[in-house]
Design an enzyme around this catalytic site. Structure first.
Site, PDB file in Angstrom:
ATOM      1  N   ILE A 186       0.724  -1.384  -0.054  1.00 43.05           N
ATOM      2  CA  ILE A 186       0.098  -0.029   0.098  1.00 43.05           C
ATOM      3  C   ILE A 186       0.766   1.272   0.057  1.00 43.05           C
ATOM      4  O   ILE A 186       0.441   2.231  -0.364  1.00 43.05           O
ATOM      5  CB  ILE A 186      -0.950   0.032   1.030  1.00 43.05           C
ATOM      6  CG1 ILE A 186      -0.302  -0.080   2.571  1.00 43.05           C
ATOM      7  CG2 ILE A 186      -2.102  -1.043   0.907  1.00 43.05           C
ATOM      8  CD1 ILE A 186      -0.927   0.250   3.733  1.00 43.05           C
TER       9      ILE A 186
ATOM     10  N   TYR B  53       1.689   4.258  17.206  1.00 44.15           N
ATOM     11  CA  TYR B  53       0.672   3.662  16.498  1.00 44.15           C
ATOM     12  C   TYR B  53      -0.825   4.351  16.610  1.00 44.15           C
ATOM     13  O   TYR B  53      -1.733   4.575  15.645  1.00 44.15           O
ATOM     14  CB  TYR B  53       0.431   2.346  17.044  1.00 44.15           C
ATOM     15  CG  TYR B  53      -0.557   1.412  16.541  1.00 44.15           C
ATOM     16  CD1 TYR B  53      -0.521   0.838  15.313  1.00 44.15           C
ATOM     17  CD2 TYR B  53      -1.652   1.219  17.236  1.00 44.15           C
ATOM     18  CE1 TYR B  53      -1.863   0.204  14.879  1.00 44.15           C
ATOM     19  CE2 TYR B  53      -2.850   0.510  17.029  1.00 44.15           C
ATOM     20  CZ  TYR B  53      -2.676   0.103  15.811  1.00 44.15           C
ATOM     21  OH  TYR B  53      -3.848  -0.781  15.348  1.00 44.15           O
TER      22      TYR B  53
ATOM     23  N   ARG C  32       3.915  -2.143  30.189  1.00 44.75           N
ATOM     24  CA  ARG C  32       4.371  -1.730  29.082  1.00 44.75           C
ATOM     25  C   ARG C  32       4.098  -0.376  28.749  1.00 44.75           C
ATOM     26  O   ARG C  32       3.106   0.066  29.110  1.00 44.75           O
ATOM     27  CB  ARG C  32       3.837  -2.604  28.009  1.00 44.75           C
ATOM     28  CG  ARG C  32       4.522  -4.025  27.788  1.00 44.75           C
ATOM     29  CD  ARG C  32       3.842  -4.629  26.447  1.00 44.75           C
ATOM     30  NE  ARG C  32       2.561  -3.969  25.947  1.00 44.75           N
ATOM     31  CZ  ARG C  32       2.064  -4.696  24.825  1.00 44.75           C
ATOM     32  NH1 ARG C  32       2.490  -5.693  24.113  1.00 44.75           N
ATOM     33  NH2 ARG C  32       0.793  -4.319  24.518  1.00 44.75           N
TER      34      ARG C  32
HETATM   35  P1  NAD Z   1      -2.411  -8.377  10.791  1.00 49.35           P
HETATM   36  O1  NAD Z   1      -1.083  -8.156  11.228  1.00 49.35           O
HETATM   37  O2  NAD Z   1      -2.739 -10.001  10.925  1.00 49.35           O
HETATM   38  O3  NAD Z   1      -2.800  -7.979   9.400  1.00 49.35           O
HETATM   39  C1  NAD Z   1      -2.354  -6.912   8.812  1.00 49.35           C
HETATM   40  C2  NAD Z   1      -2.244  -7.158   7.268  1.00 49.35           C
HETATM   41  O4  NAD Z   1      -1.613  -6.161   6.503  1.00 49.35           O
HETATM   42  C3  NAD Z   1      -1.166  -8.471   6.880  1.00 49.35           C
HETATM   43  O5  NAD Z   1      -1.541  -9.416   6.215  1.00 49.35           O
HETATM   44  C4  NAD Z   1       0.105  -7.566   6.612  1.00 49.35           C
HETATM   45  O6  NAD Z   1       0.647  -8.372   5.709  1.00 49.35           O
HETATM   46  C5  NAD Z   1      -0.519  -6.387   5.755  1.00 49.35           C
HETATM   47  N1  NAD Z   1       0.189  -5.345   5.350  1.00 49.35           N
HETATM   48  C6  NAD Z   1       1.131  -4.828   6.521  1.00 49.35           C
HETATM   49  N2  NAD Z   1       1.867  -3.703   5.639  1.00 49.35           N
HETATM   50  C7  NAD Z   1       1.414  -3.669   4.275  1.00 49.35           C
HETATM   51  C8  NAD Z   1       1.704  -3.228   3.168  1.00 49.35           C
HETATM   52  N3  NAD Z   1       2.545  -2.287   3.566  1.00 49.35           N
HETATM   53  N4  NAD Z   1       0.963  -3.314   2.150  1.00 49.35           N
HETATM   54  C9  NAD Z   1       0.140  -4.305   2.012  1.00 49.35           C
HETATM   55  N5  NAD Z   1      -0.310  -5.266   3.179  1.00 49.35           N
HETATM   56  C10 NAD Z   1       0.447  -4.866   4.291  1.00 49.35           C
HETATM   57  O7  NAD Z   1      -3.172  -7.587  11.844  1.00 49.35           O
HETATM   58  P2  NAD Z   1      -4.831  -7.675  12.282  1.00 49.35           P
HETATM   59  O8  NAD Z   1      -4.568  -7.880  13.646  1.00 49.35           O
HETATM   60  O9  NAD Z   1      -5.374  -8.504  11.119  1.00 49.35           O
HETATM   61  O10 NAD Z   1      -5.332  -5.934  11.834  1.00 49.35           O
HETATM   62  C11 NAD Z   1      -5.884  -5.709  10.937  1.00 49.35           C
HETATM   63  C12 NAD Z   1      -6.209  -4.278  11.050  1.00 49.35           C
HETATM   64  O11 NAD Z   1      -6.963  -3.957  12.345  1.00 49.35           O
HETATM   65  C13 NAD Z   1      -5.014  -3.244  11.107  1.00 49.35           C
HETATM   66  O12 NAD Z   1      -5.298  -2.135  10.402  1.00 49.35           O
HETATM   67  C14 NAD Z   1      -4.983  -2.839  12.750  1.00 49.35           C
HETATM   68  O13 NAD Z   1      -4.138  -1.777  12.903  1.00 49.35           O
HETATM   69  C15 NAD Z   1      -6.371  -2.768  13.012  1.00 49.35           C
HETATM   70  N6  NAD Z   1      -6.753  -3.299  14.218  1.00 49.35           N
HETATM   71  C16 NAD Z   1      -6.391  -4.460  15.175  1.00 49.35           C
HETATM   72  C17 NAD Z   1      -6.742  -4.661  16.239  1.00 49.35           C
HETATM   73  C18 NAD Z   1      -6.651  -6.053  16.728  1.00 49.35           C
HETATM   74  O14 NAD Z   1      -6.869  -6.239  17.931  1.00 49.35           O
HETATM   75  N7  NAD Z   1      -6.093  -7.113  16.150  1.00 49.35           N
HETATM   76  C19 NAD Z   1      -6.991  -3.824  16.993  1.00 49.35           C
HETATM   77  C20 NAD Z   1      -7.415  -2.241  16.567  1.00 49.35           C
HETATM   78  C21 NAD Z   1      -7.049  -2.318  15.168  1.00 49.35           C
END
Ligand code: NAD
Length: 329
Positions: free
Chosen positions: A65, A152, A287
């Protein structure tokens, strides 16, 4: 939507190889939609795509992205974007704020521009409970936030600001979903930045003591993945004008301490292996950047989107633990 309508509707899921993204891919493919996944596998895994990689309605674009061209290619003929791609984790952002900013802010605006130019119907994006920062009040209501406590959190708040400006400046439809501590099948238990639930599950399955940061009385609104999927679908399909160009807490609406969490996990896992009940819990320092307590008000989502979360922490944990026991033991 009817089967024919879903078949003619294409959803782009960025970060579709990650935890939340791959669950969204699987769910919407199951409903008959065409699904495109854009991912660079920074933290996502090919095995998360295995169940549907040969589905004729699924297309993977391996790309980044941070690269305009990849974003442009991904949004071609897309109706809805569910933007999940980002670098998660507060500690990762403290260690490397530049890369977190590049992916989470520059990548985000690249996706907004591409979606605007391709005239997608709606841009739904993963926002975060970290945006509440140092605000003390509980439960958290969408309109009252504090100062961010980590790089973040800044990036996720900047996403909301950009989405609002794109709505106002270009008439785009955007909806932000502030996820609260999501957990469930396919969440990565490995690596320095693993989330607490999969990490503890793996440790307990291996009879290792989980280490809680602090005294275990910090609390979180732990949210099962299926509740998050429901919110994405509601945000995608809503026709309520009040629900568009705004943000929603995406949570269960209850809070549990880390001590409660570990005890539930031990209880749940000991059904598979009774000795797990005897594993001791260890405690370490707090943390940096961690919010002491987090609890969402989900009233806005209930009222404007008709959200009804189906899984409490304990109900979700039973399913998650069964999945980890089956797949990762
Ligand atoms: P995750 O790390 O499992 O998934 C993120 C995905 O984005 C991965 O597949 C990664 O390879 C991809 N990615 C990272 N950088 C990229 C790039 N430059 N280009 C293309 N793809 C890229 O994390 P998740 O827990 O599934 O989180 C998904 C979203 O939800 C994120 O935006 C995260 O900030 C948000 N979020 C998650 C939580 C949680 O509790 N898991 C809480 C708040 C927000």
């Amino acid at each position: 939507m009817s089967k024919q309508e879903t078949n003619n509707t294409t959803i782009l899921i960025t970060g579709g190889a990650g935890f939340i993204g791959s669950n969204l891919c699987e769910y919407f493919l199951g409903k008959g939609y065409q699904v495109v996944c854009l991912d660079n596998f920074a933290t996502g895994h090919r095995c998360n795509l295995k169940a549907f990689e040969n589905n004729a309605n699924f297309r993977l674009i391996e790309g980044d992205i941070r690269n305009h061209k990849d974003c442009e290619a991904a949004v071609l003929d897309v109706d809805y974007v569910l933007h999940q791609a980002a670098l998660g984790s507060v500690p990762r952002s403290i260690k490397d704020p530049v890369t977190t900013n590049d992916v989470n802010v520059t990548g985000f605006i690249n996706m907004l521009v591409a979606a605007r130019d391709a005239k997608v119907k709606r841009f739904i994006y993963a926002a975060s409970s970290s945006t509440y920062g140092d605000s003390q009040g509980l439960p958290k209501v969408e309109e009252v936030i504090g100062k961010p406590l980590s790089p973040y959190a800044i990036t996720k708040y900047v996403n909301e600001l950009y989405a609002e400006i794109f709505s106002k400046s270009y008439g785009m439809e955007t909806i932000g979903l502030r996820y609260f501590n999501v957990f469930g099948r396919k969440q990565d238990p490995n690596g320095a930045y693993a989330a607490v639930i999969p990490k503890f599950v793996m440790q307990l399955m291996q009879m290792q003591s989980p280490v809680i940061n602090g005294d275990g009385n910090y609390s979180r609104d732990f949210t099962y993945i299926d509740n998050v999927i429901q919110m994405n679908e509601l945000a995608m399909l809503t026709e309520n004008p009040l629900a568009i160009n705004t943000v929603f807490n995406t949570a269960y609406g209850d809070r549990n301490t880390l001590n409660d969490l570990v005890n539930y996990l031990k209880g749940s896992l000991s059904k598979y292996r009774p000795e797990i009940a005897n594993v001791a819990i260890e405690y370490g320092p707090n943390r940096a950047g961690d919010i002491p307590h987090s609890l969402a008000s989900i009233d806005k989502a209930k009222e404007l989107l008709g959200y009804h979360p189906q899984y409490s922490l304990q109900e979700g944990l039973e399913e998650a633990v069964a999945w980890y026991w089956e797949n990762l033991r």
